[in-house]
Design a protein around this motif. Structure first.
Motif, PDB file in Angstrom:
ATOM      1  N   ALA A  98       1.612  61.517  20.063  1.00 33.87           N
ATOM      2  CA  ALA A  98       2.424  62.506  20.716  1.00 33.87           C
ATOM      3  C   ALA A  98       3.352  61.775  21.914  1.00 33.87           C
ATOM      4  CB  ALA A  98       1.291  63.491  21.460  1.00 33.87           C
ATOM      5  N   VAL A  99       2.417  60.469  22.620  1.00 34.32           N
ATOM      6  CA  VAL A  99       3.222  59.854  23.517  1.00 34.32           C
ATOM      7  C   VAL A  99       4.415  59.432  22.925  1.00 34.32           C
ATOM      8  CG1 VAL A  99       3.022  57.857  24.936  1.00 34.32           C
ATOM      9  CG2 VAL A  99       1.178  59.396  24.908  1.00 34.32           C
ATOM     10  N   MET A 151      19.485  53.054  18.189  1.00 32.06           N
ATOM     11  CA  MET A 151      18.632  53.994  18.348  1.00 32.06           C
ATOM     12  C   MET A 151      17.320  53.749  17.595  1.00 32.06           C
ATOM     13  SD  MET A 151      19.575  55.681  20.974  1.00 32.06           S
ATOM     14  CE  MET A 151      18.162  56.661  21.205  1.00 32.06           C
ATOM     15  N   VAL A 152      17.861  53.350  16.229  1.00 28.64           N
ATOM     16  CA  VAL A 152      16.672  53.082  15.241  1.00 28.64           C
ATOM     17  C   VAL A 152      15.824  51.808  15.837  1.00 28.64           C
ATOM     18  CG1 VAL A 152      16.135  52.421  13.000  1.00 28.64           C
ATOM     19  CG2 VAL A 152      17.834  54.525  13.415  1.00 28.64           C
ATOM     20  N   ALA A 153      16.718  50.735  16.164  1.00 23.36           N
ATOM     21  CA  ALA A 153      16.176  49.542  16.694  1.00 23.36           C
ATOM     22  C   ALA A 153      15.492  49.839  17.977  1.00 23.36           C
ATOM     23  CB  ALA A 153      17.439  48.451  17.098  1.00 23.36           C
ATOM     24  N   ILE A 158      10.075  50.193  20.668  1.00 21.82           N
ATOM     25  CA  ILE A 158       9.003  50.741  21.536  1.00 21.82           C
ATOM     26  C   ILE A 158       7.872  50.985  20.781  1.00 21.82           C
ATOM     27  CG2 ILE A 158       8.414  53.458  22.262  1.00 21.82           C
ATOM     28  CD1 ILE A 158      11.348  53.612  22.936  1.00 21.82           C
ATOM     29  N   THR A 159       7.756  51.142  19.413  1.00 22.16           N
ATOM     30  CA  THR A 159       6.606  51.168  18.670  1.00 22.16           C
ATOM     31  C   THR A 159       5.813  49.906  18.714  1.00 22.16           C
ATOM     32  OG1 THR A 159       7.513  52.886  16.984  1.00 22.16           O
ATOM     33  CG2 THR A 159       5.546  51.807  16.461  1.00 22.16           C
ATOM     34  N   LEU A 160       6.622  48.813  18.699  1.00 19.50           N
ATOM     35  CA  LEU A 160       6.278  47.415  18.652  1.00 19.50           C
ATOM     36  C   LEU A 160       5.431  47.214  19.877  1.00 19.50           C
ATOM     37  CD1 LEU A 160       5.681  44.534  17.614  1.00 19.50           C
ATOM     38  CD2 LEU A 160       8.094  44.128  18.240  1.00 19.50           C
ATOM     39  N   LEU A 161       6.259  47.342  21.015  1.00 21.92           N
ATOM     40  CA  LEU A 161       5.760  46.867  22.404  1.00 21.92           C
ATOM     41  C   LEU A 161       4.388  47.867  22.741  1.00 21.92           C
ATOM     42  CD1 LEU A 161       9.202  46.371  24.385  1.00 21.92           C
ATOM     43  CD2 LEU A 161       7.575  44.845  23.096  1.00 21.92           C
ATOM     44  N   LEU A 165       1.492  45.285  22.190  1.00 22.04           N
ATOM     45  CA  LEU A 165       1.172  44.609  23.534  1.00 22.04           C
ATOM     46  C   LEU A 165      -0.005  45.244  24.146  1.00 22.04           C
ATOM     47  CD1 LEU A 165       4.591  43.979  25.183  1.00 22.04           C
ATOM     48  CD2 LEU A 165       3.213  42.425  23.947  1.00 22.04           C
ATOM     49  N   MET A 166      -0.005  46.498  23.998  1.00 24.44           N
ATOM     50  CA  MET A 166      -1.200  47.310  24.719  1.00 24.44           C
ATOM     51  C   MET A 166      -2.749  46.814  24.133  1.00 24.44           C
ATOM     52  SD  MET A 166       0.089  50.939  25.918  1.00 24.44           S
ATOM     53  CE  MET A 166      -1.337  50.979  27.236  1.00 24.44           C
ATOM     54  N   ILE A 167      -2.372  46.689  22.604  1.00 21.97           N
ATOM     55  CA  ILE A 167      -3.737  46.484  21.979  1.00 21.97           C
ATOM     56  C   ILE A 167      -4.218  44.794  22.283  1.00 21.97           C
ATOM     57  CG2 ILE A 167      -4.872  45.919  19.711  1.00 21.97           C
ATOM     58  CD1 ILE A 167      -5.103  48.805  20.642  1.00 21.97           C
ATOM     59  N   SER A 168      -3.119  44.253  22.390  1.00 18.93           N
ATOM     60  CA  SER A 168      -3.138  42.666  22.404  1.00 18.93           C
ATOM     61  C   SER A 168      -3.675  42.215  23.714  1.00 18.93           C
ATOM     62  CB  SER A 168      -1.925  41.965  22.072  1.00 18.93           C
ATOM     63  OG  SER A 168      -1.550  42.120  20.717  1.00 18.93           O
TER      64      SER A 168
END
Length: 245
Positions: A98-99, A151-153, A158-161, A165-168
Motif C-alpha cells: 500500500a505504501v 517513470m519506470v526507472a 523506489i522499490t529497491l531503496l 535499504l530498510m531491510i539491510s
C-alpha cells in the motif's frame, strides 16, 4: 579442669572435642559445602557464565536451535525469540504494498501530466505542411517515451531503496515495523547488511520476470520449510530469519 568445661583435655589447644576439625574450617574428610548460587566442585563454572548458572553438567542449547518445534528459536545476541508467523508477515507485506502503491500513484500522476503537456506542445509545431513539422512531432514523441521510461526507472529505484535499504540497515520496512516483524541474520542476530539484504531482495524480483509466478512461489516458500523456522528461499540464500520483535 572446671565444671562445665566442654574440653576434658587441657592439652587440646582448640578447645573442642578430640578428632573434631576446627570450626569454620574444612577438615579432612569434611568437604565444605558450596555457597548458594555458586557452582559446586562437580560442576565447574563456564568462562563468562553468570554466577548461579549450572556448569558443564547442564549443557545449553546452541544458537539456531529450534525449541521443541514450538516457534521459538535461539539466536545469538537476541537469545530466545519467536519466529514471525506467516499471517503477520503477509499483513506486513500488504502494508508495504500500500505504501509503495501510494508513491507509484503520485509519480504516475506526475508522469501522465508531463506526457500530456508534451503532447499538447505538438500544436505549436504548426501545420503538417511546414518543413519542420515532422521533426517537431518526432521530438515530442521522443520526449513522451523518455518520460515514461524515466517513470519506470524511478518506480524500480523506489522499490529497491525501500525494500533493500530498510531491510539491510534497519531490519524492517514500514509494514514490518507496524506489525512487529524484523529480519535478522540467523548466525549473528544483527541486521542483515547490504549484501544479505540485496540477495534477499533480488530473488523475488527475478521471479517477477516469470509472469510473477516465480515471485509468488518465493513468498509462499516459507510454507515448504519443514525445519519450523519458516525460512523462504530468499531467506535461506541470504542467511536471514524473520522474527517477532
Amino acid at each position: 579442669m572446671s565444671f562445665g568445661d566442654p574440653n576434658p583435655n587441657p592439652n587440646n589447644p582448640y578447645g573442642q572435642q578430640p578428632n573434631q576439625p576446627p570450626q569454620e574450617q574444612p577438615g579432612y574428610g569434611y568437604p565444605q559445602q558450596p555457597q548458594q548460587g555458586q557452582p559446586g566442585y562437580g560442576y565447574p563454572q563456564q568462562p563468562g557464565q553468570p554466577q548461579g548458572q549450572p556448569g558443564y553438567g547442564y549443557p545449553q542449547q546452541a544458537p539456531g536451535t529450534l525449541q521443541a518445534n514450538n516457534g521459538y528459536i535461539n539466536v545469538p545476541v537476541l537469545g530466545t525469540v519467536q519466529v514471525a508467523s506467516m499471517g503477520r508477515r503477509l499483513g506486513a507485506r500488504c502494508i508495504d504494498a500500500a505504501v509503495i502503491g501510494v508513491l507509484y500513484g503520485i509519480l504516475s500522476a506526475i508522469g501522465v501530466a508531463s506526457a500530456m503537456g508534451i503532447a499538447k506542445s505538438v500544436d505549436d509545431c504548426g501545420s503538417s505542411l511546414d518543413p519542420g513539422y515532422q521533426s517537431c512531432v518526432n521530438e515530442a514523441s521522443g520526449s513522451i517515451i523518455a518520460t515514461m521510461l524515466g517513470m519506470v526507472a524511478i518506480f524500480g529505484l523506489i522499490t529497491l531503496l525501500y525494500e533493500w535499504l530498510m531491510i539491510s540497515l534497519l531490519g524492517s520496512t514500514l509494514g514490518k515495523m507496524a506489525l512487529g516483524v524484523k529480519v535478522v541474520k540467523e548466525n549473528t542476530g544483527l541486521n542483515p547488511g547490504l549484501g544479505a539484504g540485496f540477495i534477499r531482495w533480488i530473488i523475488p524480483i527475478v521471479g517477477v520476470f516469470l509472469c510473477y509466478i516465480g515471485a509468488l512461489l518465493v513468498y509462499l516458500s516459507p510454507f515448504f520449510d519443514n525445519s519450523g523456522k519458516l525460512q523462504g528461499w530468499h531467506d535461506r540464500a541470504a542467511g536471514t530469519l524473520v522474527i517477532k520483535k
